[in-house]
Scaffold this motif. Structure first.
Motif, PDB file in Angstrom:
ATOM      1  N   GLY A  58       0.772  -1.240   0.000  1.00 19.16           N
ATOM      2  CA  GLY A  58       0.000   0.000   0.000  1.00 19.16           C
ATOM      3  C   GLY A  58       0.800   1.284   0.000  1.00 19.16           C
ATOM      4  N   GLU A  59       2.112   1.187  -0.177  1.00 19.40           N
ATOM      5  CA  GLU A  59       2.931   2.394  -0.115  1.00 19.40           C
ATOM      6  C   GLU A  59       2.525   3.410  -1.181  1.00 19.40           C
ATOM      7  OE1 GLU A  59       7.520   3.875   0.275  1.00 19.40           O
ATOM      8  OE2 GLU A  59       7.157   1.937  -0.687  1.00 19.40           O
ATOM      9  N   LEU A  60       2.398   2.981  -2.443  1.00 20.35           N
ATOM     10  CA  LEU A  60       2.005   3.916  -3.501  1.00 20.35           C
ATOM     11  C   LEU A  60       0.561   4.377  -3.322  1.00 20.35           C
ATOM     12  CD1 LEU A  60       2.459   5.484  -6.112  1.00 20.35           C
ATOM     13  CD2 LEU A  60       1.982   3.376  -7.376  1.00 20.35           C
ATOM     14  N   THR A  61      -0.324   3.484  -2.937  1.00 23.04           N
ATOM     15  CA  THR A  61      -1.718   3.867  -2.704  1.00 23.04           C
ATOM     16  C   THR A  61      -1.787   4.974  -1.657  1.00 23.04           C
ATOM     17  OG1 THR A  61      -2.268   1.526  -3.045  1.00 23.04           O
ATOM     18  CG2 THR A  61      -4.044   2.952  -2.306  1.00 23.04           C
ATOM     19  N   GLY A  62      -1.040   4.812  -0.568  1.00 20.95           N
ATOM     20  CA  GLY A  62      -0.991   5.835   0.478  1.00 20.95           C
ATOM     21  C   GLY A  62      -0.406   7.139  -0.029  1.00 20.95           C
ATOM     22  N   HIS A  63       0.601   7.052  -0.869  1.00 21.87           N
ATOM     23  CA  HIS A  63       1.211   8.261  -1.416  1.00 21.87           C
ATOM     24  C   HIS A  63       0.214   9.006  -2.310  1.00 21.87           C
ATOM     25  CE1 HIS A  63       4.954  10.513  -1.915  1.00 21.87           C
ATOM     26  NE2 HIS A  63       4.439  10.846  -3.086  1.00 21.87           N
ATOM     27  N   GLY A  73      -6.363   0.649  -4.046  1.00 26.49           N
ATOM     28  CA  GLY A  73      -5.270  -0.261  -4.334  1.00 26.49           C
ATOM     29  C   GLY A  73      -5.796  -1.668  -4.509  1.00 26.49           C
ATOM     30  N   ILE A  74      -5.296  -2.351  -5.539  1.00 20.62           N
ATOM     31  CA  ILE A  74      -5.675  -3.752  -5.754  1.00 20.62           C
ATOM     32  C   ILE A  74      -4.407  -4.594  -5.878  1.00 20.62           C
ATOM     33  CG2 ILE A  74      -7.875  -3.171  -6.848  1.00 20.62           C
ATOM     34  CD1 ILE A  74      -6.622  -3.939  -9.563  1.00 20.62           C
ATOM     35  N   ASP A  75      -4.485  -5.813  -5.357  1.00 14.39           N
ATOM     36  CA  ASP A  75      -3.373  -6.748  -5.465  1.00 14.39           C
ATOM     37  C   ASP A  75      -3.954  -8.162  -5.431  1.00 14.39           C
ATOM     38  OD1 ASP A  75      -0.081  -6.357  -4.840  1.00 14.39           O
ATOM     39  OD2 ASP A  75      -0.884  -8.389  -4.688  1.00 14.39           O
ATOM     40  N   CYS A  76      -3.289  -9.081  -6.133  1.00 18.22           N
ATOM     41  CA  CYS A  76      -3.762 -10.472  -6.160  1.00 18.22           C
ATOM     42  C   CYS A  76      -3.424 -11.224  -4.875  1.00 18.22           C
ATOM     43  CB  CYS A  76      -3.191 -11.196  -7.380  1.00 18.22           C
ATOM     44  SG  CYS A  76      -1.401 -11.401  -7.353  1.00 18.22           S
ATOM     45  N   SER A  77      -2.493 -10.707  -4.082  1.00 21.44           N
ATOM     46  CA  SER A  77      -2.043 -11.398  -2.876  1.00 21.44           C
ATOM     47  C   SER A  77      -2.831 -10.956  -1.642  1.00 21.44           C
ATOM     48  CB  SER A  77      -0.557 -11.109  -2.643  1.00 21.44           C
ATOM     49  OG  SER A  77      -0.178 -11.492  -1.342  1.00 21.44           O
ATOM     50  N   ALA A  80      -0.455  -9.451   0.936  1.00 31.01           N
ATOM     51  CA  ALA A  80      -0.045  -8.077   0.626  1.00 31.01           C
ATOM     52  C   ALA A  80      -1.144  -7.094   0.997  1.00 31.01           C
ATOM     53  CB  ALA A  80       0.309  -7.948  -0.853  1.00 31.01           C
ATOM     54  N   VAL A  81      -2.385  -7.402   0.631  1.00 32.31           N
ATOM     55  CA  VAL A  81      -3.500  -6.497   0.935  1.00 32.31           C
ATOM     56  C   VAL A  81      -3.705  -6.387   2.446  1.00 32.31           C
ATOM     57  CG1 VAL A  81      -5.982  -6.119   0.645  1.00 32.31           C
ATOM     58  CG2 VAL A  81      -4.589  -6.799  -1.319  1.00 32.31           C
ATOM     59  N   ALA A  82      -3.534  -7.471   3.175  1.00 31.80           N
ATOM     60  CA  ALA A  82      -3.640  -7.399   4.647  1.00 31.80           C
ATOM     61  C   ALA A  82      -2.567  -6.459   5.202  1.00 31.80           C
ATOM     62  CB  ALA A  82      -3.512  -8.796   5.253  1.00 31.80           C
ATOM     63  N   ALA A  83      -1.343  -6.534   4.668  1.00 30.61           N
ATOM     64  CA  ALA A  83      -0.280  -5.623   5.107  1.00 30.61           C
ATOM     65  C   ALA A  83      -0.622  -4.182   4.752  1.00 30.61           C
ATOM     66  CB  ALA A  83       1.051  -6.022   4.465  1.00 30.61           C
ATOM     67  N   ALA A  84      -1.185  -3.979   3.572  1.00 33.69           N
ATOM     68  CA  ALA A  84      -1.582  -2.630   3.150  1.00 33.69           C
ATOM     69  C   ALA A  84      -2.677  -2.079   4.057  1.00 33.69           C
ATOM     70  CB  ALA A  84      -2.058  -2.657   1.699  1.00 33.69           C
ATOM     71  N   ARG A  85      -3.626  -2.928   4.437  1.00 28.52           N
ATOM     72  CA  ARG A  85      -4.709  -2.474   5.321  1.00 28.52           C
ATOM     73  C   ARG A  85      -4.182  -2.120   6.711  1.00 28.52           C
ATOM     74  NH1 ARG A  85      -8.919  -7.028   3.169  1.00 28.52           N
ATOM     75  NH2 ARG A  85      -9.733  -5.798   1.405  1.00 28.52           N
ATOM     76  N   ARG A  87      -1.214  -0.930   7.277  1.00 26.93           N
ATOM     77  CA  ARG A  87      -0.443   0.292   7.071  1.00 26.93           C
ATOM     78  C   ARG A  87      -1.347   1.502   6.844  1.00 26.93           C
ATOM     79  NH1 ARG A  87       4.726   0.461   3.192  1.00 26.93           N
ATOM     80  NH2 ARG A  87       5.297   2.614   3.571  1.00 26.93           N
ATOM     81  N   ASN A  88      -2.451   1.304   6.120  1.00 22.44           N
ATOM     82  CA  ASN A  88      -3.362   2.394   5.737  1.00 22.44           C
ATOM     83  C   ASN A  88      -4.814   1.939   5.899  1.00 22.44           C
ATOM     84  OD1 ASN A  88      -1.421   4.407   4.471  1.00 22.44           O
ATOM     85  ND2 ASN A  88      -0.950   2.582   3.266  1.00 22.44           N
ATOM     86  N   PRO A  89      -5.300   1.791   7.124  1.00 24.55           N
ATOM     87  CA  PRO A  89      -6.648   1.243   7.314  1.00 24.55           C
ATOM     88  C   PRO A  89      -7.759   2.103   6.707  1.00 24.55           C
ATOM     89  CG  PRO A  89      -5.747   2.053   9.392  1.00 24.55           C
ATOM     90  CD  PRO A  89      -4.652   2.133   8.378  1.00 24.55           C
ATOM     91  N   GLU A  90      -7.493   3.365   6.439  1.00 20.88           N
ATOM     92  CA  GLU A  90      -8.521   4.260   5.896  1.00 20.88           C
ATOM     93  C   GLU A  90      -8.673   4.150   4.380  1.00 20.88           C
ATOM     94  OE1 GLU A  90      -4.629   6.229   5.353  1.00 20.88           O
ATOM     95  OE2 GLU A  90      -5.503   5.018   6.943  1.00 20.88           O
ATOM     96  N   LEU A  91      -7.776   3.426   3.716  1.00 26.50           N
ATOM     97  CA  LEU A  91      -7.804   3.363   2.255  1.00 26.50           C
ATOM     98  C   LEU A  91      -8.679   2.224   1.737  1.00 26.50           C
ATOM     99  CD1 LEU A  91      -4.069   4.054   1.347  1.00 26.50           C
ATOM    100  CD2 LEU A  91      -5.979   5.653   1.407  1.00 26.50           C
ATOM    101  N   ASP A  92      -9.094   2.349   0.478  1.00 26.61           N
ATOM    102  CA  ASP A  92      -9.858   1.318  -0.228  1.00 26.61           C
ATOM    103  C   ASP A  92      -8.850   0.345  -0.836  1.00 26.61           C
ATOM    104  OD1 ASP A  92     -11.556  -0.228  -1.752  1.00 26.61           O
ATOM    105  OD2 ASP A  92     -12.220   1.406  -3.057  1.00 26.61           O
ATOM    106  N   LEU A  93      -8.657  -0.798  -0.196  1.00 31.86           N
ATOM    107  CA  LEU A  93      -7.682  -1.802  -0.621  1.00 31.86           C
ATOM    108  C   LEU A  93      -8.404  -3.121  -0.830  1.00 31.86           C
ATOM    109  CD1 LEU A  93      -5.197  -0.582   2.042  1.00 31.86           C
ATOM    110  CD2 LEU A  93      -4.769  -0.439  -0.424  1.00 31.86           C
TER     111      LEU A  93
END
Length: 193
Positions: A58-63, A73-77, A80-85, A87-93
């Motif tokens: 989620g680094e780029l999504t957050g940026h 942000g979308i990812d097949c993993s 990865a999406v759990a880590a992004a959430r 890191r950035n719980p407020e984002l649409d991941l």
């Protein structure tokens, strides 16, 4: 492996990337030069939608969100999406594989920015990938690509480097192509229809 081959010819993307994320694999972070290139080429989001393909942690999504975009942000993993959430719980991941997703599974039909960071090289069908991106760009939108590129004199290509044919395909048919070289083999492309 040639530059147009994928790293996972015998399996799908999730079968390749999920184990890498589970093992704790992490990728190049956004540095000041890349951040400045984004600010210069993408500008302020002003609430416009952005899609980060292969968002990883989620680094780029957050940026993109900090630049003022409504970033998804979308990812097949799933890992990865759990880590992004985290890191950035407020984002649409979302757990979605761009190679397989239908447009109705995305939150909107057009985006001011479609971004992929360290993803383009691995697209299984690059012409189809680029065609799908073009259909998702809103009028005046930008396709933002960050990738490692194999350059003459750097030795043999690494599996993650885009080759000359990959770059030629990536940059063909856009009305404007802007390139920011971050180091001799790492580049940002701002592509406009």
């Amino acid at each position: 492996m040639t530059s147009t081959e994928t790293p996972y010819p015998a399996c799908d993307a999730v079968s390749y990337w999920e184990p890498a994320w589970r093992r704790g694999r992490r990728y190049r972070t956004i540095d000041d030069a890349e951040s400045e290139a984004m600010r210069r080429h993408l500008g302020a989001g002003r609430g416009r939608p952005a899609l980060d393909i292969g968002c990883g942690d989620g680094e780029l999504t957050g940026h993109l969100d900090r630049l003022g975009y409504r970033a998804t942000g979308i990812d097949c993993s799933p890992t990865a999406v759990a880590a992004a959430r985290r890191r950035n719980p407020e984002l649409d991941l979302r757990v979605l594989d761009f190679d397989a997703v239908t447009p109705d599974r995305l939150p909107r039909s057009a985006f001011a920015v479609v971004a992929c960071r360290l993803v383009y090289r691995w697209a299984a069908d690059k012409p189809d990938f680029l065609s799908r991106v073009r259909r998702l760009l809103a009028p005046g939108g930008v396709f933002w690509v960050v990738t490692s590129v194999h350059t003459a004199g750097q030795g043999p290509p690494r599996s993650w480097d885009a080759g000359a044919a990959d770059v030629e395909l990536l940059t063909a048919g856009w009305s404007r192509v802007r390139v920011s070289e971050l180091d001799p083999c790492f580049r940002c492309y701002a592509l406009r229809p």
